[in-house]
Design a protein around this motif. Structure first.
Motif, PDB file in Angstrom:
ATOM      1  N   MET A   1     -12.030  -8.400  21.517  1.00  0.00           N
ATOM      2  CA  MET A   1     -10.719  -8.634  20.929  1.00  0.00           C
ATOM      3  C   MET A   1      -9.648  -7.974  21.794  1.00  0.00           C
ATOM      4  O   MET A   1      -9.840  -6.882  22.320  1.00  0.00           O
ATOM      5  CB  MET A   1     -10.666  -8.068  19.504  1.00  0.00           C
ATOM      6  N   THR A   2      -8.487  -8.636  21.926  1.00  0.00           N
ATOM      7  CA  THR A   2      -7.395  -8.128  22.737  1.00  0.00           C
ATOM      8  C   THR A   2      -6.875  -6.805  22.188  1.00  0.00           C
ATOM      9  O   THR A   2      -6.674  -6.654  20.982  1.00  0.00           O
ATOM     10  CB  THR A   2      -6.235  -9.143  22.781  1.00  0.00           C
ATOM     11  N   GLN A   3      -6.653  -5.844  23.087  1.00  0.00           N
ATOM     12  CA  GLN A   3      -6.143  -4.543  22.678  1.00  0.00           C
ATOM     13  C   GLN A   3      -4.677  -4.673  22.225  1.00  0.00           C
ATOM     14  O   GLN A   3      -3.863  -5.339  22.876  1.00  0.00           O
ATOM     15  CB  GLN A   3      -6.239  -3.557  23.835  1.00  0.00           C
ATOM     16  N   ASN A   4      -4.359  -4.030  21.117  1.00  0.00           N
ATOM     17  CA  ASN A   4      -3.003  -4.064  20.561  1.00  0.00           C
ATOM     18  C   ASN A   4      -2.734  -2.729  19.878  1.00  0.00           C
ATOM     19  O   ASN A   4      -2.767  -2.634  18.644  1.00  0.00           O
ATOM     20  CB  ASN A   4      -2.865  -5.226  19.579  1.00  0.00           C
ATOM     21  N   PRO A   5      -2.455  -1.661  20.660  1.00  0.00           N
ATOM     22  CA  PRO A   5      -2.271  -0.328  20.078  1.00  0.00           C
ATOM     23  C   PRO A   5      -1.196  -0.243  19.002  1.00  0.00           C
ATOM     24  O   PRO A   5      -1.420   0.418  17.975  1.00  0.00           O
ATOM     25  CB  PRO A   5      -1.930   0.535  21.298  1.00  0.00           C
ATOM     26  N   PRO A   6      -0.006  -0.866  19.153  1.00  0.00           N
ATOM     27  CA  PRO A   6       0.995  -0.759  18.081  1.00  0.00           C
ATOM     28  C   PRO A   6       0.504  -1.308  16.746  1.00  0.00           C
ATOM     29  O   PRO A   6       0.712  -0.689  15.691  1.00  0.00           O
ATOM     30  CB  PRO A   6       2.174  -1.582  18.625  1.00  0.00           C
ATOM     31  N   PHE A   7      -0.173  -2.469  16.791  1.00  0.00           N
ATOM     32  CA  PHE A   7      -0.687  -3.033  15.548  1.00  0.00           C
ATOM     33  C   PHE A   7      -1.811  -2.165  14.995  1.00  0.00           C
ATOM     34  O   PHE A   7      -1.949  -2.011  13.769  1.00  0.00           O
ATOM     35  CB  PHE A   7      -1.177  -4.458  15.788  1.00  0.00           C
ATOM     36  N   ALA A   8      -2.627  -1.587  15.880  1.00  0.00           N
ATOM     37  CA  ALA A   8      -3.694  -0.699  15.439  1.00  0.00           C
ATOM     38  C   ALA A   8      -3.113   0.515  14.723  1.00  0.00           C
ATOM     39  O   ALA A   8      -3.625   0.957  13.684  1.00  0.00           O
ATOM     40  CB  ALA A   8      -4.535  -0.251  16.640  1.00  0.00           C
ATOM     41  N   ALA A   9      -2.033   1.072  15.263  1.00  0.00           N
ATOM     42  CA  ALA A   9      -1.384   2.209  14.621  1.00  0.00           C
ATOM     43  C   ALA A   9      -0.876   1.826  13.239  1.00  0.00           C
ATOM     44  O   ALA A   9      -1.005   2.598  12.275  1.00  0.00           O
ATOM     45  CB  ALA A   9      -0.244   2.721  15.495  1.00  0.00           C
ATOM     46  N   LEU A  10      -0.298   0.622  13.111  1.00  0.00           N
ATOM     47  CA  LEU A  10       0.193   0.152  11.818  1.00  0.00           C
ATOM     48  C   LEU A  10      -0.950   0.003  10.820  1.00  0.00           C
ATOM     49  O   LEU A  10      -0.811   0.352   9.633  1.00  0.00           O
ATOM     50  CB  LEU A  10       0.922  -1.182  12.000  1.00  0.00           C
ATOM     51  N   LEU A  11      -2.088  -0.489  11.288  1.00  0.00           N
ATOM     52  CA  LEU A  11      -3.244  -0.634  10.410  1.00  0.00           C
ATOM     53  C   LEU A  11      -3.734   0.722   9.906  1.00  0.00           C
ATOM     54  O   LEU A  11      -4.081   0.878   8.732  1.00  0.00           O
ATOM     55  CB  LEU A  11      -4.374  -1.354  11.149  1.00  0.00           C
ATOM     56  N   VAL A  12      -3.766   1.717  10.793  1.00  0.00           N
ATOM     57  CA  VAL A  12      -4.235   3.042  10.384  1.00  0.00           C
ATOM     58  C   VAL A  12      -3.243   3.684   9.418  1.00  0.00           C
ATOM     59  O   VAL A  12      -3.638   4.353   8.457  1.00  0.00           O
ATOM     60  CB  VAL A  12      -4.463   3.945  11.611  1.00  0.00           C
ATOM     61  N   LEU A  13      -1.956   3.486   9.655  1.00  0.00           N
ATOM     62  CA  LEU A  13      -0.957   4.012   8.725  1.00  0.00           C
ATOM     63  C   LEU A  13      -1.120   3.365   7.347  1.00  0.00           C
ATOM     64  O   LEU A  13      -0.988   4.043   6.310  1.00  0.00           O
ATOM     65  CB  LEU A  13       0.449   3.764   9.266  1.00  0.00           C
ATOM     66  N   SER A  14      -1.427   2.071   7.333  1.00  0.00           N
ATOM     67  CA  SER A  14      -1.681   1.399   6.057  1.00  0.00           C
ATOM     68  C   SER A  14      -2.920   1.978   5.384  1.00  0.00           C
ATOM     69  O   SER A  14      -2.926   2.237   4.175  1.00  0.00           O
ATOM     70  CB  SER A  14      -1.870  -0.108   6.286  1.00  0.00           C
ATOM     71  N   ALA A  15      -3.968   2.204   6.182  1.00  0.00           N
ATOM     72  CA  ALA A  15      -5.196   2.787   5.634  1.00  0.00           C
ATOM     73  C   ALA A  15      -4.936   4.176   5.066  1.00  0.00           C
ATOM     74  O   ALA A  15      -5.461   4.537   4.006  1.00  0.00           O
ATOM     75  CB  ALA A  15      -6.273   2.850   6.715  1.00  0.00           C
ATOM     76  N   SER A  16      -4.117   4.963   5.758  1.00  0.00           N
ATOM     77  CA  SER A  16      -3.830   6.320   5.282  1.00  0.00           C
ATOM     78  C   SER A  16      -3.046   6.279   3.978  1.00  0.00           C
ATOM     79  O   SER A  16      -3.260   7.117   3.093  1.00  0.00           O
ATOM     80  CB  SER A  16      -3.062   7.107   6.350  1.00  0.00           C
ATOM     81  N   ALA A  17      -2.148   5.298   3.830  1.00  0.00           N
ATOM     82  CA  ALA A  17      -1.410   5.146   2.575  1.00  0.00           C
ATOM     83  C   ALA A  17      -2.363   4.785   1.436  1.00  0.00           C
ATOM     84  O   ALA A  17      -2.226   5.283   0.307  1.00  0.00           O
ATOM     85  CB  ALA A  17      -0.329   4.077   2.722  1.00  0.00           C
ATOM     86  N   PHE A  18      -3.349   3.923   1.729  1.00  0.00           N
ATOM     87  CA  PHE A  18      -4.331   3.545   0.714  1.00  0.00           C
ATOM     88  C   PHE A  18      -5.187   4.745   0.297  1.00  0.00           C
ATOM     89  O   PHE A  18      -5.443   4.961  -0.887  1.00  0.00           O
ATOM     90  CB  PHE A  18      -5.232   2.422   1.237  1.00  0.00           C
ATOM     91  N   VAL A  19      -5.645   5.525   1.283  1.00  0.00           N
ATOM     92  CA  VAL A  19      -6.495   6.677   0.978  1.00  0.00           C
ATOM     93  C   VAL A  19      -5.726   7.718   0.165  1.00  0.00           C
ATOM     94  O   VAL A  19      -6.251   8.308  -0.791  1.00  0.00           O
ATOM     95  CB  VAL A  19      -7.049   7.305   2.275  1.00  0.00           C
ATOM     96  N   ALA A  20      -4.472   7.957   0.535  1.00  0.00           N
ATOM     97  CA  ALA A  20      -3.653   8.880  -0.251  1.00  0.00           C
ATOM     98  C   ALA A  20      -3.501   8.368  -1.681  1.00  0.00           C
ATOM     99  O   ALA A  20      -3.467   9.152  -2.634  1.00  0.00           O
ATOM    100  CB  ALA A  20      -2.285   9.057   0.398  1.00  0.00           C
ATOM    101  N   GLY A  21      -3.444   7.028  -1.824  1.00  0.00           N
ATOM    102  CA  GLY A  21      -3.379   6.455  -3.160  1.00  0.00           C
ATOM    103  C   GLY A  21      -4.628   6.743  -3.976  1.00  0.00           C
ATOM    104  O   GLY A  21      -4.547   6.964  -5.192  1.00  0.00           O
ATOM    105  N   THR A  22      -5.795   6.783  -3.316  1.00  0.00           N
ATOM    106  CA  THR A  22      -7.024   7.092  -4.058  1.00  0.00           C
ATOM    107  C   THR A  22      -7.009   8.528  -4.574  1.00  0.00           C
ATOM    108  O   THR A  22      -7.465   8.793  -5.685  1.00  0.00           O
ATOM    109  CB  THR A  22      -8.281   6.876  -3.187  1.00  0.00           C
ATOM    110  N   THR A  23      -6.487   9.468  -3.780  1.00  0.00           N
ATOM    111  CA  THR A  23      -6.424  10.854  -4.245  1.00  0.00           C
ATOM    112  C   THR A  23      -5.408  11.002  -5.371  1.00  0.00           C
ATOM    113  O   THR A  23      -5.599  11.810  -6.283  1.00  0.00           O
ATOM    114  CB  THR A  23      -6.074  11.813  -3.095  1.00  0.00           C
TER     115      THR A  23
END
Length: 321
Positions: free
Chosen positions: A1-23
């Motif tokens: 898959m083509t590397q896309n660091p900015p989109f990857a960062a956005l995905l991780v930020l979304s994941a972190s928001a979801f995980v914080a929601g679980t806590t």
């Protein structure tokens, strides 16, 4: 898959928001906000049951291919992940979300240290520096003084130790199985273990608590999906520090629902964590994007609880940083 660091960062930020929601939901379930407080073991069970339901439904739609799972490795990984997330949910009921999350996020350091003797890994100076900066920010948020110390913080320390050990076990799955299979098997075994552990403390949830338990499972499944998709688009060493944004989201949620407003120390600690992620992002942006992940495949880097992979060591053919 083509590397896309900015989109990857956005995905991780979304994941972190979801995980914080679980806590946040775990804190609501562990107090009397939605009804009589539920035991952390029951909350952990709900996390696995509803996450498994999400992935099972996705499997019916996507119909992915499967290989024979490494059951022993999966089981060891899930036991550690289940223990870590149970400790974290327990801590969230007694101390501020940002503090509980910060302490548990020492797990990448634990994983990095254990990977040296058990996996023979070597870690370059840039990744070490970024991790240390982020951990420094977490320690600032903790306010580690005798006056501020709370015994419940030890629950979060237990979470960090379990999740750090889990990171080492995760590496055993590298290259063996597909990402979706690992997610499905992880939640399948986790549901069994968590259900047995919750038998002695289980009580009938209120309608609001059922909704919150379902929310934890769906949010965790969404976070895991975002995280593995991020790893397909950028190095693990690049995306991992962005996971520390979970601390910021946890503080924001705590302020919005429980009135715990971050003070200057909390804001400074959050800024230090972001600086650590920014340092690594700047360093990685100066390099030519790598065609594969640094030392880890996407299937090996999926946390079963809320833990990110530590910055991975570069493969032998690439220079250390």
């Amino acid at each position: 898959m083509t590397q896309n660091p900015p989109f990857a960062a956005l995905l991780v930020l979304s994941a972190s928001a979801f995980v914080a929601g679980t806590t946040l939901l775990a804190k609501m379930l562990g107090t009397d906000v939605l009804g009589p407080a539920l035991h952390p073991l029951q909350i952990s069970q709900g996390r696995f049951v509803f996450a498994l339901s999400s992935f099972a439904l996705a499997a019916l739609v996507l119909r992915p291919s499967f290989t024979r799972p490494a059951w022993a490795v999966h089981t060891g990984r899930v036991v550690l992940g289940w223990g870590g997330i149970s400790f974290l949910f327990a801590a969230a009921a007694f101390i501020p979300l940002a503090d509980a999350t910060a302490i548990s996020f020492l797990n990448p350091v634990v994983g990095m240290l254990l990977a040296i003797p058990f996996l023979g890994e070597k870690v370059g100076p840039w990744r070490i520096a970024a991790a240390l900066i982020a951990v420094t920010g977490a320690m600032i948020l903790l306010r580690p003084t005798p006056e501020a110390f709370q015994p419940a913080a030890l629950l979060a320390v237990g979470a960090a130790l379990c999740l750090g050990c889990e990171l080492v076990v995760i590496k055993r799955l590298t290259g063996r199985e597909g990402a979706f299979q690992i997610l499905l098997v992880n939640n399948l075994i986790g549901t069994g273990i968590a259900s047995v552990a919750a038998l002695a403390v289980w009580q009938m949830p209120t309608p609001g608590q059922w909704a919150a338990l379902a929310g934890i499972g769906v949010l965790m499944a969404s976070a895991q999906t975002c995280f593995v998709q991020a790893l397909r688009r950028a190095d693990a060493s690049f995306v991992s520090p962005f996971w520390y944004a979970t601390l910021i989201f946890a503080a924001l949620y705590d302020a919005a629902l429980f009135g715990v407003v971050p003070d200057r120390v909390s804001l400074f600690g959050g800024a230090v964590i972001v600086a650590g992620a920014g340092l690594l992002a700047w360093r990685e942006a100066r390099r030519k994007p790598a065609p594969t992940l640094a030392g880890v495949t996407p299937s090996a880097a999926i946390p079963s609880g809320s833990a990110p992979m530590p910055p991975a060591a570069p493969p032998p053919s690439r220079p250390r940083r």
